[in-house]
Design a protein around this motif. Structure first.
Motif, PDB file in Angstrom:
ATOM      1  N   GLY A 168       0.816  -1.199   0.000  1.00  0.00           N
ATOM      2  CA  GLY A 168       0.000   0.000   0.000  1.00  0.00           C
ATOM      3  C   GLY A 168       0.858   1.261   0.000  1.00  0.00           C
ATOM      4  N   VAL A 169       0.553   2.182  -0.890  1.00  0.00           N
ATOM      5  CA  VAL A 169       1.293   3.444  -0.974  1.00  0.00           C
ATOM      6  C   VAL A 169       0.311   4.613  -1.030  1.00  0.00           C
ATOM      7  N   ALA A 170       0.810   5.805  -0.673  1.00  0.00           N
ATOM      8  CA  ALA A 170      -0.035   6.993  -0.664  1.00  0.00           C
ATOM      9  C   ALA A 170      -0.075   7.685  -2.017  1.00  0.00           C
ATOM     10  N   ASP A 171       1.011   7.568  -2.799  1.00  0.00           N
ATOM     11  CA  ASP A 171       1.087   8.216  -4.114  1.00  0.00           C
ATOM     12  C   ASP A 171       1.713   7.224  -5.083  1.00  0.00           C
ATOM     13  N   ILE A 172       0.868   6.497  -5.799  1.00  0.00           N
ATOM     14  CA  ILE A 172       1.355   5.409  -6.642  1.00  0.00           C
ATOM     15  C   ILE A 172       2.138   5.921  -7.845  1.00  0.00           C
ATOM     16  N   GLY A 222      16.324   1.835 -10.323  1.00  0.00           N
ATOM     17  CA  GLY A 222      16.795   0.713 -11.121  1.00  0.00           C
ATOM     18  C   GLY A 222      15.799  -0.398 -11.320  1.00  0.00           C
ATOM     19  N   GLY A 223      14.573  -0.243 -10.798  1.00  0.00           N
ATOM     20  CA  GLY A 223      13.539  -1.256 -10.988  1.00  0.00           C
ATOM     21  C   GLY A 223      12.790  -1.041 -12.290  1.00  0.00           C
ATOM     22  N   ALA A 224      11.720  -1.797 -12.476  1.00  0.00           N
ATOM     23  CA  ALA A 224      10.937  -1.729 -13.705  1.00  0.00           C
ATOM     24  C   ALA A 224       9.461  -1.581 -13.371  1.00  0.00           C
ATOM     25  N   VAL A 225       8.740  -0.920 -14.252  1.00  0.00           N
ATOM     26  CA  VAL A 225       7.282  -0.797 -14.138  1.00  0.00           C
ATOM     27  C   VAL A 225       6.675  -1.560 -15.301  1.00  0.00           C
ATOM     28  N   TYR A 226       6.075  -2.722 -15.009  1.00  0.00           N
ATOM     29  CA  TYR A 226       5.483  -3.553 -16.045  1.00  0.00           C
ATOM     30  C   TYR A 226       4.096  -3.068 -16.449  1.00  0.00           C
ATOM     31  N   VAL A 227       3.299  -2.687 -15.447  1.00  0.00           N
ATOM     32  CA  VAL A 227       1.973  -2.114 -15.700  1.00  0.00           C
ATOM     33  C   VAL A 227       1.943  -0.757 -15.017  1.00  0.00           C
ATOM     34  N   PRO A 228       1.848   0.326 -15.763  1.00  0.00           N
ATOM     35  CA  PRO A 228       1.851   1.655 -15.139  1.00  0.00           C
ATOM     36  C   PRO A 228       0.605   1.856 -14.288  1.00  0.00           C
ATOM     37  N   PRO A 229       0.623   2.837 -13.394  1.00  0.00           N
ATOM     38  CA  PRO A 229      -0.535   3.069 -12.521  1.00  0.00           C
ATOM     39  C   PRO A 229      -1.839   3.117 -13.298  1.00  0.00           C
ATOM     40  N   THR A 230      -2.790   2.282 -12.857  1.00  0.00           N
ATOM     41  CA  THR A 230      -4.034   2.071 -13.588  1.00  0.00           C
ATOM     42  C   THR A 230      -5.178   1.919 -12.591  1.00  0.00           C
ATOM     43  N   GLY A 279      -8.647  -0.779  -6.710  1.00  0.00           N
ATOM     44  CA  GLY A 279      -7.983   0.485  -6.400  1.00  0.00           C
ATOM     45  C   GLY A 279      -7.073   0.854  -7.568  1.00  0.00           C
ATOM     46  N   ARG A 280      -6.226   1.827  -7.368  1.00  0.00           N
ATOM     47  CA  ARG A 280      -5.261   2.215  -8.403  1.00  0.00           C
ATOM     48  C   ARG A 280      -3.993   1.388  -8.197  1.00  0.00           C
ATOM     49  N   ILE A 281      -3.605   0.605  -9.215  1.00  0.00           N
ATOM     50  CA  ILE A 281      -2.536  -0.371  -9.042  1.00  0.00           C
ATOM     51  C   ILE A 281      -1.423  -0.169 -10.068  1.00  0.00           C
ATOM     52  N   SER A 282      -0.285  -0.782  -9.760  1.00  0.00           N
ATOM     53  CA  SER A 282       0.820  -0.863 -10.712  1.00  0.00           C
ATOM     54  C   SER A 282       1.574  -2.159 -10.432  1.00  0.00           C
ATOM     55  N   THR A 304      14.719  -8.116 -10.539  1.00  0.00           N
ATOM     56  CA  THR A 304      13.590  -8.646 -11.316  1.00  0.00           C
ATOM     57  C   THR A 304      12.524  -9.357 -10.492  1.00  0.00           C
ATOM     58  N   ALA A 305      12.580  -9.317  -9.163  1.00  0.00           N
ATOM     59  CA  ALA A 305      11.489  -9.875  -8.355  1.00  0.00           C
ATOM     60  C   ALA A 305      10.272  -8.972  -8.484  1.00  0.00           C
ATOM     61  N   ALA A 306       9.160  -9.531  -8.960  1.00  0.00           N
ATOM     62  CA  ALA A 306       7.953  -8.743  -9.217  1.00  0.00           C
ATOM     63  C   ALA A 306       7.117  -8.596  -7.950  1.00  0.00           C
ATOM     64  N   PHE A 307       6.470  -7.456  -7.828  1.00  0.00           N
ATOM     65  CA  PHE A 307       5.484  -7.215  -6.772  1.00  0.00           C
ATOM     66  C   PHE A 307       4.532  -6.157  -7.299  1.00  0.00           C
ATOM     67  N   ALA A 308       3.608  -5.709  -6.483  1.00  0.00           N
ATOM     68  CA  ALA A 308       2.598  -4.764  -6.953  1.00  0.00           C
ATOM     69  C   ALA A 308       2.414  -3.640  -5.946  1.00  0.00           C
ATOM     70  N   LEU A 309       1.882  -2.542  -6.435  1.00  0.00           N
ATOM     71  CA  LEU A 309       1.544  -1.381  -5.617  1.00  0.00           C
ATOM     72  C   LEU A 309       0.049  -1.141  -5.706  1.00  0.00           C
ATOM     73  N   VAL A 310      -0.520  -0.600  -4.649  1.00  0.00           N
ATOM     74  CA  VAL A 310      -1.921  -0.191  -4.695  1.00  0.00           C
ATOM     75  C   VAL A 310      -2.095   1.087  -3.881  1.00  0.00           C
ATOM     76  N   GLU A 311      -2.834   2.002  -4.463  1.00  0.00           N
ATOM     77  CA  GLU A 311      -3.242   3.229  -3.779  1.00  0.00           C
ATOM     78  C   GLU A 311      -4.761   3.226  -3.697  1.00  0.00           C
ATOM     79  N   GLY A 312      -5.295   3.533  -2.522  1.00  0.00           N
ATOM     80  CA  GLY A 312      -6.739   3.593  -2.378  1.00  0.00           C
ATOM     81  C   GLY A 312      -7.411   2.235  -2.475  1.00  0.00           C
ATOM     82  N   LEU A 313      -6.831   1.228  -1.817  1.00  0.00           N
ATOM     83  CA  LEU A 313      -7.467  -0.096  -1.801  1.00  0.00           C
ATOM     84  C   LEU A 313      -8.901   0.032  -1.304  1.00  0.00           C
ATOM     85  N   LYS A 314      -9.822  -0.631  -1.996  1.00  0.00           N
ATOM     86  CA  LYS A 314     -11.234  -0.542  -1.632  1.00  0.00           C
ATOM     87  C   LYS A 314     -11.433  -0.930  -0.160  1.00  0.00           C
ATOM     88  N   PRO A 315     -12.222  -0.144   0.572  1.00  0.00           N
ATOM     89  CA  PRO A 315     -12.391  -0.418   2.012  1.00  0.00           C
ATOM     90  C   PRO A 315     -12.813  -1.845   2.325  1.00  0.00           C
TER      91      PRO A 315
END
Length: 282
Positions: free
Chosen positions: A77-81, A92-100, A105-108, A115-126
């Protein structure tokens, strides 16, 4: 400047067979299933009791064509994705799917410099927000990064999320470094063994009886790579793959006496300190 000490707040299983995945994890973990599809997206929720804990979706055809395989994704979870995605690229990392904007919620979808993949989310649904402790049954209770080099990986995540070093354990294959988000220890980083093909995050799901869970994994068509392996604090772990090939782990208590494995797992004590208790009397 870090966003804030971000914990993992959501998880998804991205698979090639949603129906088979529902059957497998319902049997192995005891999850319920709720449909949460939206127009144009088939989506389901695994639930522990009434609480949603995991999302389930099909691996997109475009991703399959590029060679992607079934996998688990953990969302931090992040405040500004948008700013975090840009910072990942600068580090030095990579963005495979830009903020969408999505159904959760808004994810990336991103990757660290190894190269270890993970995901970000801003505003996860309550309705999807985790409200129980990490140790509760049916929830993800540990996050393990199998890195190409754990020290440089930690520098990246520390700079990105403000994660801090917690307790460390050293074995013949190196250091198992726990980390905390805020004041809670939530996982560890370790340099992967050569047999592990690529750096990756591994997520540990809490179960009750680890021996019974191991039998359910096998009976439901999954594969156990290693375990049960016993930890010094009393729990035990399994590393597994589901029938579609997504790798995951389980942690829980043992019903059987003894382990029958060496005190170290491949030269390091993954997921805490392992002990080797002999069967029967000494």
């Amino acid at each position: 400047m870090v966003d804030y000490p971000g914990p993992f707040v959501w998880y998804e299983l991205i698979t090639t067979d949603m129906a088979a995945a529902k059957a497998f994890y319902s049997e192995v973990v005891g999850w319920g299933v709720q449909d949460a599809s939206t127009p144009g997206l088939s989506y389901a929720l695994f639930t522990a009791g009434t609480a949603p804990v995991i999302g389930l979706m099909e691996l997109p055809e475009e991703a399959r064509n590029r060679g992607a395989t079934p996998r688990w994704a953990g969302y931090v979870g992040v405040a500004d994705i948008d700013a975090t995605a840009e910072r990942i690229k600068r580090l030095g990392g990579a963005v495979y799917v830009p903020p969408t904007d999505t159904n959760i919620g808004r994810i990336s979808i991103v990757a660290d410099p190894q190269t270890a993949a993970f995901a970000l989310v801003e505003g996860l649904k309550p309705a999807l927000r985790q409200t129980v402790a990490m140790g509760e049954p049916g929830h993800v209770g540990w996050h393990e990064l199998l890195a190409a080099n754990w020290e440089t990986a930690f520098e990246f995540y520390g700079e990105l999320f403000g994660w801090q070093k917690a307790a460390a354990e050293t074995g013949s294959a190196g250091t198992y470094q726990s980390f905390s988000a805020g004041e809670q220890t939530i996982g560890a980083m370790v340099t992967k063994r050569p047999m592990q093909p690529v750096p990756a995050w591994l997520y540990y799901i809490n179960v009750g009886d680890i021996d019974a869970a191991a039998e359910r994994v096998k009976a439901a068509g999954g594969h156990i790579f290693e375990g049960p392996l016993e930890l010094s604090e009393g729990g035990s772990i399994l590393r597994c793959a589901d029938p579609q090939g997504a790798t995951f782990a389980l942690q829980g208590k043992r019903s059987q006496d003894g382990v029958g494995w060496s005190a170290e797992w491949g030269g390091f004590s993954s997921r805490g300190k392992l002990v080797n208790r002999s069967r029967g009397t000494a």
